[in-house]
Enzyme design. Structure first.
Site, PDB file in Angstrom:
ATOM      1  N   THR A 103      90.823  54.682  12.465  1.00  0.00           N
ATOM      2  CA  THR A 103      92.052  54.826  11.685  1.00  0.00           C
ATOM      3  C   THR A 103      93.200  54.045  12.307  1.00  0.00           C
ATOM      4  OG1 THR A 103      91.407  56.997  10.829  1.00  0.00           O
ATOM      5  CG2 THR A 103      93.760  56.484  10.845  1.00  0.00           C
ATOM      6  N   THR A 143      90.136  54.173   5.786  1.00  0.00           N
ATOM      7  CA  THR A 143      89.596  53.630   7.039  1.00  0.00           C
ATOM      8  C   THR A 143      88.077  53.613   6.996  1.00  0.00           C
ATOM      9  OG1 THR A 143      91.472  54.303   8.403  1.00  0.00           O
ATOM     10  CG2 THR A 143      89.356  54.072   9.528  1.00  0.00           C
ATOM     11  N   THR A 189      49.460  35.104  38.162  1.00  0.00           N
ATOM     12  CA  THR A 189      49.480  36.422  37.537  1.00  0.00           C
ATOM     13  C   THR A 189      49.627  37.435  38.657  1.00  0.00           C
ATOM     14  OG1 THR A 189      47.056  36.561  37.625  1.00  0.00           O
ATOM     15  CG2 THR A 189      48.050  35.737  35.579  1.00  0.00           C
ATOM     16  N   SER A 320      77.353  30.761  50.803  1.00  0.00           N
ATOM     17  CA  SER A 320      77.622  31.744  51.836  1.00  0.00           C
ATOM     18  C   SER A 320      78.879  31.388  52.612  1.00  0.00           C
ATOM     19  CB  SER A 320      76.434  31.840  52.793  1.00  0.00           C
ATOM     20  OG  SER A 320      76.721  32.687  53.881  1.00  0.00           O
ATOM     21  N   SER A 321      79.570  32.428  53.047  1.00  0.00           N
ATOM     22  CA  SER A 321      80.742  32.224  53.901  1.00  0.00           C
ATOM     23  C   SER A 321      80.353  32.174  55.378  1.00  0.00           C
ATOM     24  CB  SER A 321      81.736  33.372  53.683  1.00  0.00           C
ATOM     25  OG  SER A 321      81.143  34.616  54.054  1.00  0.00           O
ATOM     26  N   LYS A 326      73.793  26.943  52.725  1.00  0.00           N
ATOM     27  CA  LYS A 326      73.058  27.825  51.825  1.00  0.00           C
ATOM     28  C   LYS A 326      73.595  27.681  50.401  1.00  0.00           C
ATOM     29  CE  LYS A 326      71.141  32.506  51.752  1.00  0.00           C
ATOM     30  NZ  LYS A 326      71.293  32.854  50.343  1.00  0.00           N
TER      31      LYS A 326
END
Length: 469
Positions: A103, A143, A189, A320-321, A326
């Site tokens: 509404t 509505t 598999t 990476s930090s 990486k």
């Protein structure tokens, strides 16, 4: 000096509304009542355009049936066309998640359209004695038929965008399948060596899965074209004159260009959310399979030295930090997360659809929000995966072929030529010694070199061409 506010009245009393706002008192109360997500309905422009389209169609139908003064109908139509052209979207401010079965969204639309129409008539905003949000803009509506109809139209256009994005991703995978059509590798598999295949076959499967899901999505989209406009409150059509539903549908079809149909039973249609449940289920299917594909991309590119390392994903940022050099598979990872969200949204939509009582489902706002997030985020994920990842994938061809030649799985391809018993002995020795199957076959004289070479051609070993010996 210009007044900073105007006073508006509703059944609860008088409230001051900012003078420059196109929305009114009903919208004001909704913004106070529902500080839930911080996401206004304007976040979903397809919904705003759809609301304007519904109101425009209603005005045209009411004018055609002689229920609305032609001058009022004309300015309501003009205001709706401006909104569909991108104007006033910032005035749709109610939270997307709200009580009241939508509404507040309908009231927000009625007020914005009415106030813009008043301006076009030469009156000030809020002078509803000349054109009223409920009496005129909402004439013949509720509505409960406006909101579901708008949600369906918005969903159709949003899903069309998703279908296009899925086609882009499908093409990206298909292009890679063609590029890698003769790159031999080991199929697996249960994460164990199985039998040889080509990397092209692997990427082709990704493309085919997307094509299948696009077909299922298009099927689900067909159900969304059924609307209940003209149902008014519960589907009986109370306060909507004879001919209104069909006239409104016809005008709405012309406005949107969509093949909309009126539901055969409006009482059923007003309470039923089954089409949204089905659509969400297909979106979940897409998410699950897309996430599986991204899992495969991450596995195939794992390493680069200590993993499978069969393919290389394009590096897009430092990983990476703390670990220099990486690089992480961040694009598949973000797509995985979108998939998780879509699966959660499906649960929300399921519960919201189930929670409706009797003649109305009051929880369509959260269905809209969840469905819209799923569609828009999947669309972005497909495009991102195609453009930032799949298009730049390369194959470690030599390593892939060496893996095939050194795998005992290769013996399965030779089994019809050398026999099961000999093949078993070759497999055992290859596994025990680390020597290659082909090397052992030649050493034992089980096949001449020329025939072995022919049997190990990519198109033969992967089942993509005839055997020539």
């Amino acid at each position: 000096m210009t007044a900073s506010s105007r006073s508006e009245h509703d059944l609860l009393g008088d409230r001051d509304v900012p003078a420059d706002a196109y929305w009114g008192v009903h919208t004001l109360r909704a913004t106070e009542n529902f500080p839930i997500t911080g996401t206004p309905i304007s976040t979903y422009p397809h919904l705003i355009d759809a609301l304007a389209a519904v109101k425009e169609a209603a005005a045209l139908a009411n004018g055609e049936l002689g229920l609305l003064d032609p001058s009022k109908a004309a300015v309501i139509v003009a205001a709706c066309q401006e909104i569909r052209g991108g104007k006033l979207h910032d005035q749709f401010v109610v939270d997307v998640v709200q009580g009241g079965a939508g509404t507040s969204t309908n009231m927000n639309a009625n007020e914005v359209i009415a106030n813009r129409a008043l301006e076009l008539l030469g009156h000030a905003r809020g002078e509803y004695g000349h054109l009223h949000p409920n009496e005129d803009v909402n004439l013949g509506q509720s509505t409960n038929d406006v909101y579901p109809t708008a949600v369906r139209i918005a969903t159709v256009f949003a899903v069309r965008g998703l279908l296009d994005a899925m086609a882009v991703l499908q093409t990206a995978f298909a292009d890679k399948a063609a590029e890698f059509h003769d790159v031999l590798k080991m199929g697996r598999t249960q994460l164990q060596d199985a039998v040889p295949m080509t990397l092209g076959q692997e990427f082709s499967a990704f493309a085919v899965m997307l094509d299948e899901d696009r077909s299922r999505l298009a099927e689900a989209l067909g159900l969304i074209h059924e609307i209940n406009l003209g149902a008014t409150a519960i589907g009986t059509g109370l306060n909507a004159p004879a001919g209104y539903a069909e006239a409104a549908r016809r005008h709405l079809t012309d406005i949107t260009g969509l093949p909309l149909v009126t539901a055969p039973d409006l009482v059923e249609a007003t309470q039923d959310c089954g089409a949204f449940v089905q659509m969400s289920g297909v979106l979940k299917r897409i998410a699950v399979k897309l996430s599986k594909t991204c899992n495969d991309l991450r596995l195939l590119s794992s390493g680069p030295r200590a993993g499978l390392g069969e393919i290389n994903l394009p590096p897009v940022q430092a990983g990476s930090s703390i670990m220099p050099g990486k690089v992480n598979p961040v694009i598949p990872e973000v797509v995985n997360q979108v998939a998780f969200e879509v699966i959660g949204n499906d649960i929300t939509i399921t519960m919201a659809a189930e929670a409706g009582q009797l003649q109305l489902n009051a929880f369509e706002p959260v269905i809209l929000h969840s469905l819209s997030k799923s569609v828009t985020h999947l669309r972005a994920a497909c495009l991102t995966l195609a453009e930032r990842c799949v298009s730049g994938i390369t194959a470690n061809t030599d390593m892939l072929r060496a893996t095939v030649e050194n795998s005992i799985g290769l013996v399965t391809a030779l089994n019809p030529r050398i026999g099961y018993t000999a093949a078993t002995d070759i497999a055992k020795e290859a596994l025990a010694t680390g020597r290659g199957v082909a090397e052992l076959v030649l050493e034992r004289g089980l096949l001449p070199a020329e025939q072995l070479t022919a049997l190990l051609r990519p198109e033969v070993i992967a089942g993509t061409g005839p055997v020539r010996t």
